[in-house]
Write a protein that holds these residues in place. Structure first.
Motif, mmCIF file in Angstrom:
data_model
loop_
_atom_site.group_PDB
_atom_site.id
_atom_site.type_symbol
_atom_site.label_atom_id
_atom_site.label_comp_id
_atom_site.label_asym_id
_atom_site.label_seq_id
_atom_site.Cartn_x
_atom_site.Cartn_y
_atom_site.Cartn_z
ATOM 1 N N CYS A 94 0.829 -1.211 0.000
ATOM 2 C CA CYS A 94 0.000 0.000 0.000
ATOM 3 C C CYS A 94 0.858 1.254 0.000
ATOM 4 O O CYS A 94 0.559 2.220 -0.713
ATOM 5 C CB CYS A 94 -0.954 -0.006 1.191
ATOM 6 S SG CYS A 94 -2.270 -1.237 1.044
ATOM 7 N N ARG A 131 -7.317 -3.975 -9.162
ATOM 8 C CA ARG A 131 -8.324 -2.991 -8.732
ATOM 9 C C ARG A 131 -8.705 -3.212 -7.270
ATOM 10 O O ARG A 131 -8.891 -2.256 -6.518
ATOM 11 C CB ARG A 131 -9.549 -3.049 -9.635
ATOM 12 C CG ARG A 131 -9.279 -2.496 -11.023
ATOM 13 C CD ARG A 131 -10.504 -2.682 -11.918
ATOM 14 N NE ARG A 131 -10.243 -2.258 -13.258
ATOM 15 C CZ ARG A 131 -10.711 -1.127 -13.793
ATOM 16 N NH1 ARG A 131 -11.476 -0.329 -13.089
ATOM 17 N NH2 ARG A 131 -10.425 -0.813 -15.039
ATOM 18 N N LYS A 132 -8.797 -4.485 -6.852
ATOM 19 C CA LYS A 132 -9.103 -4.790 -5.454
ATOM 20 C C LYS A 132 -7.977 -4.322 -4.543
ATOM 21 O O LYS A 132 -8.225 -3.777 -3.462
ATOM 22 C CB LYS A 132 -9.332 -6.301 -5.277
ATOM 23 C CG LYS A 132 -10.666 -6.766 -5.806
ATOM 24 C CD LYS A 132 -10.918 -8.265 -5.767
ATOM 25 C CE LYS A 132 -10.170 -9.098 -4.797
ATOM 26 N NZ LYS A 132 -10.477 -10.535 -4.881
ATOM 27 N N LEU A 152 -5.803 -1.875 -5.160
ATOM 28 C CA LEU A 152 -5.853 -0.405 -5.108
ATOM 29 C C LEU A 152 -6.925 0.060 -4.139
ATOM 30 O O LEU A 152 -6.697 0.941 -3.313
ATOM 31 C CB LEU A 152 -6.114 0.168 -6.504
ATOM 32 C CG LEU A 152 -4.948 0.109 -7.493
ATOM 33 C CD1 LEU A 152 -5.423 0.433 -8.899
ATOM 34 C CD2 LEU A 152 -3.844 1.056 -7.080
ATOM 35 N N SER A 153 -8.105 -0.541 -4.242
ATOM 36 C CA SER A 153 -9.214 -0.168 -3.372
ATOM 37 C C SER A 153 -8.878 -0.433 -1.903
ATOM 38 O O SER A 153 -9.119 0.410 -1.040
ATOM 39 C CB SER A 153 -10.469 -0.932 -3.783
ATOM 40 O OG SER A 153 -11.535 -0.636 -2.924
ATOM 41 N N GLY A 155 -6.743 2.165 -0.549
ATOM 42 C CA GLY A 155 -7.270 3.521 -0.566
ATOM 43 C C GLY A 155 -6.694 4.368 -1.705
ATOM 44 O O GLY A 155 -6.678 5.596 -1.623
ATOM 45 N N PRO A 169 -7.248 5.439 -5.522
ATOM 46 C CA PRO A 169 -8.267 5.374 -6.567
ATOM 47 C C PRO A 169 -7.703 4.853 -7.880
ATOM 48 O O PRO A 169 -6.555 5.149 -8.230
ATOM 49 C CB PRO A 169 -8.732 6.823 -6.717
ATOM 50 C CG PRO A 169 -7.635 7.653 -6.167
ATOM 51 C CD PRO A 169 -6.911 6.800 -5.155
ATOM 52 N N TYR A 170 -8.519 4.076 -8.597
ATOM 53 C CA TYR A 170 -8.103 3.610 -9.916
ATOM 54 C C TYR A 170 -8.087 4.821 -10.838
ATOM 55 O O TYR A 170 -9.068 5.560 -10.921
ATOM 56 C CB TYR A 170 -9.048 2.521 -10.447
ATOM 57 C CG TYR A 170 -8.537 1.870 -11.700
ATOM 58 C CD1 TYR A 170 -7.592 0.853 -11.621
ATOM 59 C CD2 TYR A 170 -8.957 2.291 -12.947
ATOM 60 C CE1 TYR A 170 -7.092 0.261 -12.769
ATOM 61 C CE2 TYR A 170 -8.453 1.699 -14.097
ATOM 62 C CZ TYR A 170 -7.525 0.691 -14.004
ATOM 63 O OH TYR A 170 -7.028 0.119 -15.143
#
Length: 92
Positions: free
Chosen positions: A50, A79-80, A82-83, A86, A88-89
């Protein structure tokens, strides 16, 4: 065994290719190696992952546009990750 081989090839690719010609000089895709397990398995990202994603957030569009890395950054697992971190894509 097949998954391990794929992970090894992906990690080797990430570590061997430098991406300085992308958008910014600070963009080095090998810095995202701590994220590879989460991206390839769909698991939870580490704190190190992260942190690296946040450091390289401005580089993500460059990675998405690069055919060598697009599959990793654009995948559902990425994408998971990144989410979960925290981040954003990006809309490039």
């Amino acid at each position: 065994m097949k998954t391990t081989a794929i992970m090894f090839i992906a990690l080797a690719t990430l570590l061997l290719i430098k991406t300085a010609p992308l958008t910014e000089a600070a963009c080095v895709v090998a810095e995202l190696a701590p994220c590879l397990p989460a991206i390839t398995t769909g698991g939870n990202p580490s704190a190190e992952c992260c942190g690296k994603l946040k450091e390289q957030e401005s580089c993500l569009c460059g990675y998405i546009k690069n055919p060598a890395f697009a599959q990793y950054v654009s995948s559902p697992n990425a994408r998971k990750v990144l989410s979960a971190c925290g981040v954003p894509y990006p809309s490039c």
